[in-house]
Design a protein around this motif. Structure first.
Motif, short mmCIF file in Angstrom:
data_model
loop_
_atom_site.label_atom_id
_atom_site.label_comp_id
_atom_site.label_asym_id
_atom_site.label_seq_id
_atom_site.Cartn_x
_atom_site.Cartn_y
_atom_site.Cartn_z
N ILE A 145 -5.11 -6.46 -28.30
CA ILE A 145 -4.37 -6.88 -26.97
C ILE A 145 -5.74 -7.44 -26.24
O ILE A 145 -6.52 -6.65 -25.86
N VAL A 146 -5.85 -8.67 -25.81
CA VAL A 146 -6.60 -9.38 -25.03
C VAL A 146 -6.22 -9.58 -23.67
O VAL A 146 -5.12 -10.31 -23.73
N LEU A 147 -6.79 -8.97 -22.64
CA LEU A 147 -6.22 -9.17 -21.40
C LEU A 147 -7.05 -9.24 -20.06
O LEU A 147 -8.48 -9.05 -20.51
N VAL A 148 -6.65 -9.58 -19.02
CA VAL A 148 -7.44 -9.73 -17.65
C VAL A 148 -6.89 -8.65 -16.86
O VAL A 148 -5.58 -8.60 -16.60
N LEU A 149 -7.85 -7.55 -16.67
CA LEU A 149 -7.53 -6.79 -15.53
C LEU A 149 -8.13 -7.10 -14.11
O LEU A 149 -9.18 -7.39 -14.07
N THR A 150 -7.03 -7.30 -13.19
CA THR A 150 -7.64 -7.77 -11.96
C THR A 150 -7.61 -6.41 -10.83
O THR A 150 -6.60 -6.13 -10.56
N GLY A 151 -8.97 -6.08 -10.24
CA GLY A 151 -8.96 -4.98 -9.32
C GLY A 151 -8.30 -5.25 -8.00
O GLY A 151 -8.22 -6.51 -7.71
N PHE A 152 -7.48 -4.43 -7.33
CA PHE A 152 -6.97 -4.59 -6.18
C PHE A 152 -7.24 -3.44 -5.08
O PHE A 152 -6.99 -3.41 -3.98
N CYS A 153 -7.38 -2.05 -5.63
CA CYS A 153 -7.53 -0.94 -4.76
C CYS A 153 -8.22 0.21 -5.41
O CYS A 153 -8.04 0.46 -6.55
N PHE A 182 0.76 -1.23 -0.02
CA PHE A 182 0.05 -0.08 0.00
C PHE A 182 0.73 1.31 -0.07
O PHE A 182 0.43 2.32 -0.64
N GLU A 183 2.04 1.15 0.91
CA GLU A 183 2.85 2.50 0.73
C GLU A 183 3.49 2.72 -0.43
O GLU A 183 3.98 3.84 -0.49
N ALA A 224 -17.31 0.93 2.95
CA ALA A 224 -17.48 -0.05 3.84
C ALA A 224 -18.40 -1.18 3.14
O ALA A 224 -19.45 -1.14 2.60
N LEU A 225 -17.97 -2.63 3.46
CA LEU A 225 -18.41 -3.80 2.75
C LEU A 225 -19.99 -3.74 3.24
O LEU A 225 -20.73 -3.81 2.52
N ALA A 242 -7.92 2.46 2.18
CA ALA A 242 -6.93 1.58 2.62
C ALA A 242 -7.25 0.21 3.11
O ALA A 242 -6.66 -0.66 3.01
N GLY A 243 -8.59 0.12 3.46
CA GLY A 243 -9.26 -1.09 3.84
C GLY A 243 -9.38 -1.87 2.67
O GLY A 243 -9.74 -3.29 2.99
N ASP A 244 -9.20 -1.80 1.41
CA ASP A 244 -9.14 -2.52 0.43
C ASP A 244 -7.99 -3.55 0.35
O ASP A 244 -7.99 -4.44 -0.17
N TYR A 245 -7.06 -2.96 1.40
CA TYR A 245 -5.78 -3.85 1.53
C TYR A 245 -5.77 -4.81 2.85
O TYR A 245 -5.07 -5.62 3.23
N ASN A 246 -7.01 -4.83 3.59
CA ASN A 246 -6.90 -5.45 4.64
C ASN A 246 -7.47 -6.74 4.24
O ASN A 246 -8.67 -7.18 3.70
N ASN A 247 -6.73 -7.68 4.87
CA ASN A 247 -7.02 -9.29 4.63
C ASN A 247 -8.01 -9.87 5.40
O ASN A 247 -8.79 -10.75 5.18
N ASP A 248 -8.25 -8.95 6.72
CA ASP A 248 -9.33 -9.53 7.45
C ASP A 248 -10.40 -8.68 7.35
O ASP A 248 -10.91 -7.81 8.22
N GLN A 249 -11.33 -9.14 6.29
CA GLN A 249 -12.45 -8.46 6.11
C GLN A 249 -13.68 -8.87 7.05
O GLN A 249 -13.69 -9.80 7.40
N PRO A 250 -14.51 -7.60 7.42
CA PRO A 250 -15.69 -7.83 8.19
C PRO A 250 -16.82 -8.75 7.37
O PRO A 250 -16.66 -8.89 6.17
N LYS A 251 -17.50 -9.49 8.08
CA LYS A 251 -18.50 -10.23 7.65
C LYS A 251 -19.81 -9.33 7.50
O LYS A 251 -20.04 -8.69 8.44
#
Length: 219
Positions: A92-100, A10-11, A192-193, A125-134
């Protein structure tokens, strides 16, 4: 969502992004979007991205802006080119994978004809949080999804859906369900989710209700 080791920390995210304004197409963290690139300016954009961090900012055009035909929404999502192939006819045929997600602060001078923006990532910044709320109401959310899909005749791989984490599920549906362009933008902008899921459930319920009353929403 567990981030790929190829995505910057993230930084280390870049301050400037090349942007791809694409109406009706969105990504969110963890979502994959296949793209078929053939316009020269966007082929150039992909070449530039591949020469650096493989990152592109996907944004929605701000349709109807009276001041500029090039206007864009201020919230978009960055994606990384995770696979691509070149065709014999110059595409160009591509796959774009979202991350933040990011906020556009201002548009800057184009680089070799490619539009670029100065961005801020802090809001998301929460998009980088691996411990997402349920989700507190997953069963109700799934019920709304079933009703929406039945009314709109949308096919869903239900076995896969049942095993998906809440965050991955909501983000995938935000990107791929047949929702209005403005609704998709509103979902992207909801941080927020739980709030994003609540908004999406409301949109699905309204669409299903309209179908029940004999009015099929067209998107």
């Amino acid at each position: 969502m567990k981030h790929s080791p190829f995505i910057p920390n993230f930084e280390q995210l870049p301050k400037f992004l090349p942007i791809f304004p694409l109406p009706g197409a969105v990504v969110l963290p963890g979502v994959q979007l296949p793209l078929n690139i053939f316009e020269p300016r966007y082929l150039n954009m992909v070449r530039q991205a591949l020469a650096e961090q493989h990152i592109i900012g996907l944004v929605q055009p701000a349709a109807g802006d009276p001041e500029s035909s090039d206007a864009i929404h201020r919230i978009g999502c960055a994606g990384r080119i995770t696979s691509y192939s070149e065709t014999h006819d110059g595409r160009i045929v591509l796959v774009l994978t979202g991350f933040c997600r990011f906020r556009v602060l201002e548009e800057v001078e184009p680089l070799a004809g490619v539009r670029r923006v100065l961005v801020s990532w802090d809001e998301f910044a929460g998009d980088y949080n691996n411990d997402q709320p349920k989700l507190t109401d997953r069963e109700l959310f799934i019920g709304s999804l079933r009703s929406f899909c039945n009314r709109r005749q949308v096919e869903i791989p239900w076995d896969e859906i049942s095993n998906m984490a809440d965050n991955d599920l909501v983000n995938l549906l935000c990107a791929h369900l047949p929702l209005d362009v403005g609704d998709k933008q509103a979902l992207i902008e909801t941080v927020a989710l739980q709030e994003r899921a609540t908004l999406m459930r409301g949109l699905m319920d309204m669409s299903a209700l309209a179908s029940t009353n004999g009015v099929i929403l067209r998107h």
